[in-house]
Design a protein around this motif. Structure first.
Motif, PDB file in Angstrom:
ATOM      1  N   THR A   1      -3.762   4.224  -1.702  1.00  0.00           N
ATOM      2  CA  THR A   1      -4.981   4.301  -0.890  1.00  0.00           C
ATOM      3  C   THR A   1      -4.911   5.386   0.178  1.00  0.00           C
ATOM      4  O   THR A   1      -3.827   5.769   0.614  1.00  0.00           O
ATOM      5  CB  THR A   1      -5.264   2.943  -0.208  1.00  0.00           C
ATOM      6  OG1 THR A   1      -6.470   3.028   0.540  1.00  0.00           O
ATOM      7  CG2 THR A   1      -4.131   2.530   0.723  1.00  0.00           C
TER       8      THR A   1
ATOM      9  N   THR B   1     -11.192   2.089  -3.936  1.00  0.00           N
ATOM     10  CA  THR B   1     -12.452   2.096  -3.175  1.00  0.00           C
ATOM     11  C   THR B   1     -13.220   3.404  -3.300  1.00  0.00           C
ATOM     12  O   THR B   1     -14.231   3.590  -2.629  1.00  0.00           O
ATOM     13  CB  THR B   1     -12.206   1.775  -1.685  1.00  0.00           C
ATOM     14  OG1 THR B   1     -11.252   2.704  -1.183  1.00  0.00           O
ATOM     15  CG2 THR B   1     -11.690   0.367  -1.501  1.00  0.00           C
TER      16      THR B   1
ATOM     17  N   THR C   1      -7.966   0.742   7.343  1.00  0.00           N
ATOM     18  CA  THR C   1      -8.788  -0.396   6.923  1.00  0.00           C
ATOM     19  C   THR C   1      -7.958  -1.491   6.294  1.00  0.00           C
ATOM     20  O   THR C   1      -8.252  -2.667   6.425  1.00  0.00           O
ATOM     21  CB  THR C   1      -9.829   0.078   5.875  1.00  0.00           C
ATOM     22  OG1 THR C   1     -10.367   1.317   6.298  1.00  0.00           O
ATOM     23  CG2 THR C   1     -10.941  -0.914   5.702  1.00  0.00           C
ATOM     24  N   VAL C   2      -6.887  -1.088   5.609  1.00  0.00           N
ATOM     25  CA  VAL C   2      -6.161  -2.054   4.794  1.00  0.00           C
ATOM     26  C   VAL C   2      -4.889  -2.565   5.468  1.00  0.00           C
ATOM     27  O   VAL C   2      -4.280  -3.517   5.024  1.00  0.00           O
ATOM     28  CB  VAL C   2      -5.851  -1.413   3.404  1.00  0.00           C
ATOM     29  CG1 VAL C   2      -4.670  -0.485   3.463  1.00  0.00           C
ATOM     30  CG2 VAL C   2      -5.660  -2.467   2.336  1.00  0.00           C
TER      31      VAL C   2
ATOM     32  N   GLU D   1      -6.870  -9.253  -0.795  1.00  0.00           N
ATOM     33  CA  GLU D   1      -5.944 -10.094  -0.022  1.00  0.00           C
ATOM     34  C   GLU D   1      -5.958 -11.532  -0.551  1.00  0.00           C
ATOM     35  O   GLU D   1      -4.910 -12.182  -0.649  1.00  0.00           O
ATOM     36  CB  GLU D   1      -6.321 -10.074   1.471  1.00  0.00           C
ATOM     37  CG  GLU D   1      -5.310 -10.822   2.325  1.00  0.00           C
ATOM     38  CD  GLU D   1      -5.704 -10.908   3.795  1.00  0.00           C
ATOM     39  OE1 GLU D   1      -4.801 -10.978   4.630  1.00  0.00           O
ATOM     40  OE2 GLU D   1      -6.914 -10.917   4.107  1.00  0.00           O
TER      41      GLU D   1
ATOM     42  N   LEU E   1      -1.039  -0.859  -4.409  1.00  0.00           N
ATOM     43  CA  LEU E   1      -2.289  -0.156  -4.146  1.00  0.00           C
ATOM     44  C   LEU E   1      -2.003   1.245  -3.630  1.00  0.00           C
ATOM     45  O   LEU E   1      -1.240   1.412  -2.679  1.00  0.00           O
ATOM     46  CB  LEU E   1      -3.041  -0.969  -3.070  1.00  0.00           C
ATOM     47  CG  LEU E   1      -4.233  -0.349  -2.365  1.00  0.00           C
ATOM     48  CD1 LEU E   1      -5.451  -0.371  -3.260  1.00  0.00           C
ATOM     49  CD2 LEU E   1      -4.537  -1.115  -1.077  1.00  0.00           C
TER      50      LEU E   1
ATOM     51  N   LYS F   1      -4.306  -6.205   5.879  1.00  0.00           N
ATOM     52  CA  LYS F   1      -4.416  -7.018   4.653  1.00  0.00           C
ATOM     53  C   LYS F   1      -3.124  -6.975   3.835  1.00  0.00           C
ATOM     54  O   LYS F   1      -2.778  -7.922   3.154  1.00  0.00           O
ATOM     55  CB  LYS F   1      -5.555  -6.482   3.763  1.00  0.00           C
ATOM     56  CG  LYS F   1      -6.921  -6.463   4.440  1.00  0.00           C
ATOM     57  CD  LYS F   1      -7.634  -7.777   4.271  1.00  0.00           C
ATOM     58  CE  LYS F   1      -9.023  -7.762   4.857  1.00  0.00           C
ATOM     59  NZ  LYS F   1      -9.078  -8.106   6.277  1.00  0.00           N
TER      60      LYS F   1
ATOM     61  N   ALA G   1       0.856  -1.187   0.000  1.00  0.00           N
ATOM     62  CA  ALA G   1       0.000   0.000   0.000  1.00  0.00           C
ATOM     63  C   ALA G   1       0.890   1.234   0.000  1.00  0.00           C
ATOM     64  O   ALA G   1       1.783   1.359   0.843  1.00  0.00           O
ATOM     65  CB  ALA G   1      -0.900   0.006   1.229  1.00  0.00           C
TER      66      ALA G   1
ATOM     67  N   TYR H   1     -11.431  -5.247   0.225  1.00  0.00           N
ATOM     68  CA  TYR H   1     -10.025  -5.470   0.558  1.00  0.00           C
ATOM     69  C   TYR H   1      -9.738  -6.943   0.851  1.00  0.00           C
ATOM     70  O   TYR H   1      -8.639  -7.432   0.582  1.00  0.00           O
ATOM     71  CB  TYR H   1      -9.603  -4.592   1.740  1.00  0.00           C
ATOM     72  CG  TYR H   1      -9.340  -3.161   1.340  1.00  0.00           C
ATOM     73  CD1 TYR H   1      -8.531  -2.861   0.245  1.00  0.00           C
ATOM     74  CD2 TYR H   1      -9.885  -2.101   2.053  1.00  0.00           C
ATOM     75  CE1 TYR H   1      -8.290  -1.546  -0.132  1.00  0.00           C
ATOM     76  CE2 TYR H   1      -9.644  -0.778   1.682  1.00  0.00           C
ATOM     77  CZ  TYR H   1      -8.845  -0.509   0.587  1.00  0.00           C
ATOM     78  OH  TYR H   1      -8.602   0.786   0.205  1.00  0.00           O
TER      79      TYR H   1
END
Length: 253
Positions: free
Chosen positions: A200, A170, A205-206, A186, A198, A209, A36, A182
């Motif tokens: 983001t 998203t 939230t991520v 994953e 990614l 993952k 991320a 997500y």
């Protein structure tokens, strides 16, 4: 350069007229990782993606894709890209979900060649990977933003991509569906071995993952494993963002 890096970025700098957007970025993205990239607006995240995808010309530094210098890299079907703009898709477009994903094979098969049974199977496999196989006959315009985004990911996967690049995927996905979205990413990473990159804003939230996090704000402030990122203090993150940030972690036990 490590043998197993899918992307290697060395001393990369980029400027728009007088504004330097990226300064001396060094980043290696290992095969099989889920990275991320986070950072405030205007921090150079989208510019970095455009440079990796060859949409902007490198000014300083170098990028290697799958061990090959970007200027010589030709095997673009190894890379799937889903932009933010996928969400502003023309909902009146008269195409089924199946047809949209099938269009991802035109590079491989040729624009006016006949698609064979094996291609149909590929489309259904890609739709199954994103949980959209039941919607194959539905018109793309009838789907929610999150469902459309899954279809565009399937379209990116259908040509056997080894690397999937997602820019704020998203945006336009309902808040209650972001978690399952997500989770699907994953699964693509862990079960199918696809390397994911990614961009983001949803780092809270991520964070449980992804495998790695890179914090970008013109410079690369942090790049490491997700667990290391979670140990950063809110002060450390505040310094990087230049303002307070509320870091929520969503560990689902």
């Amino acid at each position: 350069m490590t043998a197993k890096s899918i992307i290697d970025i060395n001393q990369l700098s980029y400027r728009y007229e007088k504004d330097t957007v990226l300064e001396q970025i060094n980043l290696a993205i290992p095969e099989g990782s889920f990275l991320a990239i986070v950072g405030p607006n205007g921090s150079g995240k989208s510019t970095l993606l455009k440079l990796i995808l060859g949409l902007l010309k490198i000014q300083k530094g170098e990028i290697y894709l799958f061990g090959e210098e970007l200027s010589k890299f030709k095997d673009w079907q190894k890379i799937g890209y889903v932009s933010q703009k996928a969400n502003s898709f023309n909902t009146g477009f008269p195409a089924s979900v199946f047809e949209v994903v099938l269009s991802g094979l035109t590079k491989k098969v040729g624009m006016f060649k006949f698609f064979k049974k094996e291609h149909s199977q590929k489309v259904m496999d890609a739709l199954t990977a994103v949980g959209m196989e039941k919607f194959s006959n539905r018109n793309i315009g009838e789907l929610s933003g999150g469902q459309q985004q899954r279809v565009f990911i399937a379209r990116a996967l259908v040509s056997d991509s080894k690397l999937l690049i997602l820019d704020e995927p998203t945006v336009g996905v309902d808040a209650e569906n972001v978690g399952t979205f997500y989770q699907m990413l994953e699964d693509l990473n862990k079960k199918r071995g696809i390397t994911l990159l990614l961009v983001t804003h949803d780092i809270g939230t991520v964070s449980d993952k992804v495998t790695h996090v890179a914090c970008l704000n013109k410079h690369l402030f942090f790049h490491g494993e997700a667990q290391e990122f979670e140990k950063l203090t809110s002060e450390g993150i505040q310094d990087f963002y230049g303002h307070g940030i509320h870091l929520l972690s969503h560990h689902h036990h």
